[in-house]
Motif scaffolding. Structure first.
Motif, PDB file in Angstrom:
ATOM      1  N   THR A  50      43.073   6.024  31.092  1.00  0.00           N
ATOM      2  CA  THR A  50      43.692   7.024  32.617  1.00  0.00           C
ATOM      3  C   THR A  50      44.301   5.955  33.821  1.00  0.00           C
ATOM      4  N   ILE A  51      45.701   6.746  34.655  1.00  0.00           N
ATOM      5  CA  ILE A  51      46.696   5.485  34.908  1.00  0.00           C
ATOM      6  C   ILE A  51      47.054   6.226  36.329  1.00  0.00           C
ATOM      7  N   THR A  52      46.689   6.206  37.445  1.00  0.00           N
ATOM      8  CA  THR A  52      47.376   6.862  39.082  1.00  0.00           C
ATOM      9  C   THR A  52      48.297   5.656  39.797  1.00  0.00           C
ATOM     10  N   ALA A  53      49.074   6.469  39.647  1.00  0.00           N
ATOM     11  CA  ALA A  53      50.359   5.486  40.257  1.00  0.00           C
ATOM     12  C   ALA A  53      51.552   5.967  41.620  1.00  0.00           C
ATOM     13  N   ASN A  54      51.216   4.922  42.294  1.00  0.00           N
ATOM     14  CA  ASN A  54      52.581   5.009  43.128  1.00  0.00           C
ATOM     15  C   ASN A  54      53.417   4.040  43.345  1.00  0.00           C
ATOM     16  N   SER A  55      54.073   3.781  44.863  1.00  0.00           N
ATOM     17  CA  SER A  55      54.921   2.403  44.952  1.00  0.00           C
ATOM     18  C   SER A  55      54.019   1.632  45.059  1.00  0.00           C
ATOM     19  N   ASP A  56      52.917   1.986  45.848  1.00  0.00           N
ATOM     20  CA  ASP A  56      52.056   1.168  46.757  1.00  0.00           C
ATOM     21  C   ASP A  56      50.685   0.030  45.818  1.00  0.00           C
ATOM     22  N   GLN A  57      50.181   1.036  44.649  1.00  0.00           N
ATOM     23  CA  GLN A  57      48.984   1.180  43.978  1.00  0.00           C
ATOM     24  C   GLN A  57      49.130   1.460  42.601  1.00  0.00           C
ATOM     25  N   VAL A  58      48.595   0.592  41.653  1.00  0.00           N
ATOM     26  CA  VAL A  58      48.446   1.290  40.483  1.00  0.00           C
ATOM     27  C   VAL A  58      46.959   0.951  39.900  1.00  0.00           C
ATOM     28  N   ASP A  59      46.099   2.470  39.674  1.00  0.00           N
ATOM     29  CA  ASP A  59      45.045   1.996  39.009  1.00  0.00           C
ATOM     30  C   ASP A  59      45.266   2.387  37.560  1.00  0.00           C
ATOM     31  N   ILE A  60      43.985   1.513  37.128  1.00  0.00           N
ATOM     32  CA  ILE A  60      44.203   1.356  35.260  1.00  0.00           C
ATOM     33  C   ILE A  60      42.555   1.660  34.806  1.00  0.00           C
ATOM     34  N   VAL A  61      42.400   2.958  34.441  1.00  0.00           N
ATOM     35  CA  VAL A  61      41.032   2.784  34.174  1.00  0.00           C
ATOM     36  C   VAL A  61      41.153   2.820  32.118  1.00  0.00           C
ATOM     37  N   VAL A  62      40.127   2.418  31.633  1.00  0.00           N
ATOM     38  CA  VAL A  62      39.479   2.093  30.908  1.00  0.00           C
ATOM     39  C   VAL A  62      38.373   2.758  30.407  1.00  0.00           C
ATOM     40  N   ASP A  63      38.221   4.009  29.902  1.00  0.00           N
ATOM     41  CA  ASP A  63      36.205   4.158  29.869  1.00  0.00           C
ATOM     42  C   ASP A  63      36.716   5.087  28.721  1.00  0.00           C
ATOM     43  N   GLN A  64      34.781   5.158  28.612  1.00  0.00           N
ATOM     44  CA  GLN A  64      34.826   6.020  27.328  1.00  0.00           C
ATOM     45  C   GLN A  64      34.824   5.195  25.582  1.00  0.00           C
ATOM     46  N   VAL A  65      34.747   3.427  25.665  1.00  0.00           N
ATOM     47  CA  VAL A  65      34.645   2.880  24.541  1.00  0.00           C
ATOM     48  C   VAL A  65      33.256   2.801  24.201  1.00  0.00           C
ATOM     49  N   LEU A  66      32.855   3.099  22.830  1.00  0.00           N
ATOM     50  CA  LEU A  66      32.001   2.620  22.650  1.00  0.00           C
ATOM     51  C   LEU A  66      31.778   1.060  22.399  1.00  0.00           C
ATOM     52  N   ILE A  67      30.267   0.601  22.733  1.00  0.00           N
ATOM     53  CA  ILE A  67      30.285  -0.433  21.930  1.00  0.00           C
ATOM     54  C   ILE A  67      29.340  -0.480  20.678  1.00  0.00           C
ATOM     55  N   PRO A  68      30.059  -1.678  20.561  1.00  0.00           N
ATOM     56  CA  PRO A  68      29.016  -1.486  18.896  1.00  0.00           C
ATOM     57  C   PRO A  68      27.841  -1.763  18.675  1.00  0.00           C
ATOM     58  N   LYS A  69      26.970  -1.193  17.694  1.00  0.00           N
ATOM     59  CA  LYS A  69      25.352  -1.505  18.751  1.00  0.00           C
ATOM     60  C   LYS A  69      24.599  -2.640  18.141  1.00  0.00           C
ATOM     61  N   VAL A  70      25.748  -3.676  17.444  1.00  0.00           N
ATOM     62  CA  VAL A  70      25.074  -4.413  16.936  1.00  0.00           C
ATOM     63  C   VAL A  70      24.647  -5.277  19.185  1.00  0.00           C
ATOM     64  N   PHE A  71      26.094  -5.123  19.314  1.00  0.00           N
ATOM     65  CA  PHE A  71      26.800  -5.564  20.847  1.00  0.00           C
ATOM     66  C   PHE A  71      25.600  -5.155  22.538  1.00  0.00           C
ATOM     67  N   CYS A  72      25.595  -3.974  22.191  1.00  0.00           N
ATOM     68  CA  CYS A  72      24.588  -3.367  22.590  1.00  0.00           C
ATOM     69  C   CYS A  72      23.278  -3.852  22.522  1.00  0.00           C
ATOM     70  N   ASP A  73      22.692  -4.391  21.593  1.00  0.00           N
ATOM     71  CA  ASP A  73      21.476  -4.769  21.237  1.00  0.00           C
ATOM     72  C   ASP A  73      21.060  -6.605  21.562  1.00  0.00           C
ATOM     73  N   GLN A  74      22.240  -7.146  21.740  1.00  0.00           N
ATOM     74  CA  GLN A  74      22.505  -7.726  22.531  1.00  0.00           C
ATOM     75  C   GLN A  74      22.113  -8.154  24.302  1.00  0.00           C
ATOM     76  N   LEU A  75      23.143  -6.906  24.855  1.00  0.00           N
ATOM     77  CA  LEU A  75      22.976  -6.614  26.062  1.00  0.00           C
ATOM     78  C   LEU A  75      21.941  -6.825  26.636  1.00  0.00           C
ATOM     79  N   LEU A  76      22.170  -5.644  25.721  1.00  0.00           N
ATOM     80  CA  LEU A  76      20.309  -4.818  26.212  1.00  0.00           C
ATOM     81  C   LEU A  76      19.391  -5.593  26.015  1.00  0.00           C
ATOM     82  N   ASN A  77      18.644  -6.624  24.865  1.00  0.00           N
ATOM     83  CA  ASN A  77      18.105  -7.153  24.918  1.00  0.00           C
ATOM     84  C   ASN A  77      16.955  -6.241  24.516  1.00  0.00           C
ATOM     85  N   ARG A  78      17.382  -5.549  23.851  1.00  0.00           N
ATOM     86  CA  ARG A  78      16.843  -4.274  22.530  1.00  0.00           C
ATOM     87  C   ARG A  78      16.452  -5.108  20.803  1.00  0.00           C
TER      88      ARG A  78
END
Length: 336
Positions: free
Chosen positions: A308-336
């Protein structure tokens, strides 16, 4: 006291040979080594660009004492391809240097000082800044002398730059930023805001009329990247990782570092409205990329995630979300 020394290099070689894990230090017969000679190199003995027939000193370095010793002279020749080379028979192993060491001379100097004075104020926009890189380059070859430095656009400011060869046709350039754009193999460019050509001397004095310079006014760009870890027992976890982000204009071949940050956030002033960019991120040792993202208001569904990109002459906001992180990394991050 011999005073400060100047150094004009032509070629450098380090030789290391081992026999049964022991370093070989000397040879029974000299080993002929040939180095290529930069055709733009300067010969301080002749005060001209190097040419075929010049003699260049050859030095060896004693790693124990730190002393350089002149071993002899090597003639500069042209090889079958017409390129300049210099050969010498090395009789021991160490760092070897083809080039000139010489004392600084206040009279008839080789290396110089350039005084640059800013006069007036540049034309600027709401997002312009006044701190810019500068460089001196050879007007014929484009070879840069020394490293880039920086300058403030302040009326009356005096800026000193050292070690520009004298008696040369030189370009003084103020660049838009310190980034280099690579849009075809082997070629890098930087946008030039201001350029003037002069013949250098021991002390060169330049005045920059800043009133004719238009400073870029790029919007502040805020980038936020987050991922999702599935949680079978309740709400999903949203992760904002530390990232290292690279970018390039779409169609160019090499990425340039844009910035890094914690909690998935990076800010920059290097992106322009209505231009397409490719992005490349390193997150947790894994690479993620987005191609041909146009810097204008939009929302795009990615193969994995949403942009998602919102933009004007003063500021641009770029948002990348809803990225599914592989389970193996999630387990490491969350100590599962």
């Amino acid at each position: 006291e011999i005073g400060p020394l100047q150094f004009e290099p032509v070629g450098v070689v380090q030789l290391e040979i081992k026999r049964n894990k022991d370093k070989v230090k000397t040879f029974s017969q000299p080993v002929e080594v040939e180095v290529g000679v930069n055709p733009d190199a300067y010969n301080p003995d002749t005060e001209e660009i190097v040419k075929e027939g010049d003699m260049v000193p050859v030095w060896s370095h004693d790693d124990d004492t730190g002393q350089w010793t002149q071993e002899g002279m090597a003639p500069i020749k042209k090889n079958a391809d017409g390129q300049l080379t210099a050969s010498y028979g090395l009789n021991h192993l160490s760092h070897w240097h083809w080039g000139w060491f010489y004392r600084y001379r206040r009279r008839g100097c080789f290396r110089t000082r350039a005084n640059v004075t800013i006069q007036g104020s540049p034309q600027s926009g709401p997002n312009s800044y006044r701190y810019y890189p500068v460089q001196f380059v050879d007007a014929n070859s484009g070879r840069r002398y020394g490293r880039r430095s920086y300058i403030w656009f302040r009326n009356g400011q005096l800026f000193r730059y050292y070690n520009v060869p004298s008696g040369r046709t030189v370009k003084f350039q103020i660049l838009e930023d310190n980034r280099t754009s690579y849009c075809r193999p082997g070629f890098g460019t930087s946008n030039v805001l201001y350029e003037t050509t002069f013949t250098s001397s021991c002390t060169s004095n330049l005045t920059v009329d800043a009133s004719n310079i238009v400073l870029p006014s790029k919007p502040i760009t805020n980038i936020v990247l987050s991922g999702t870890c599935s949680n079978s027992g309740g709400s999903d976890f949203h992760i904002f990782p530390s990232i290292y982000l690279y970018y390039r204009e779409s169609g160019c071949y090499r990425y340039t570092y844009l910035g890094g940050g914690r909690q998935g956030r990076v800010s920059s002033r290097y992106l322009e409205l209505n231009k397409a960019y490719d992005f490349y991120a390193i997150i947790g040792g894994q690479a993620f990329s987005i191609r041909e993202a146009m810097i204008q208001a939009s929302q795009t569904v990615l193969d994995n995630g949403r942009l998602t990109i919102t933009a004007n002459s003063d500021q641009v906001d770029i948002v990348v979300d809803q990225v599914l992180i592989p389970k193996v990394f999630c387990d490491q991050l969350l100590n599962r």
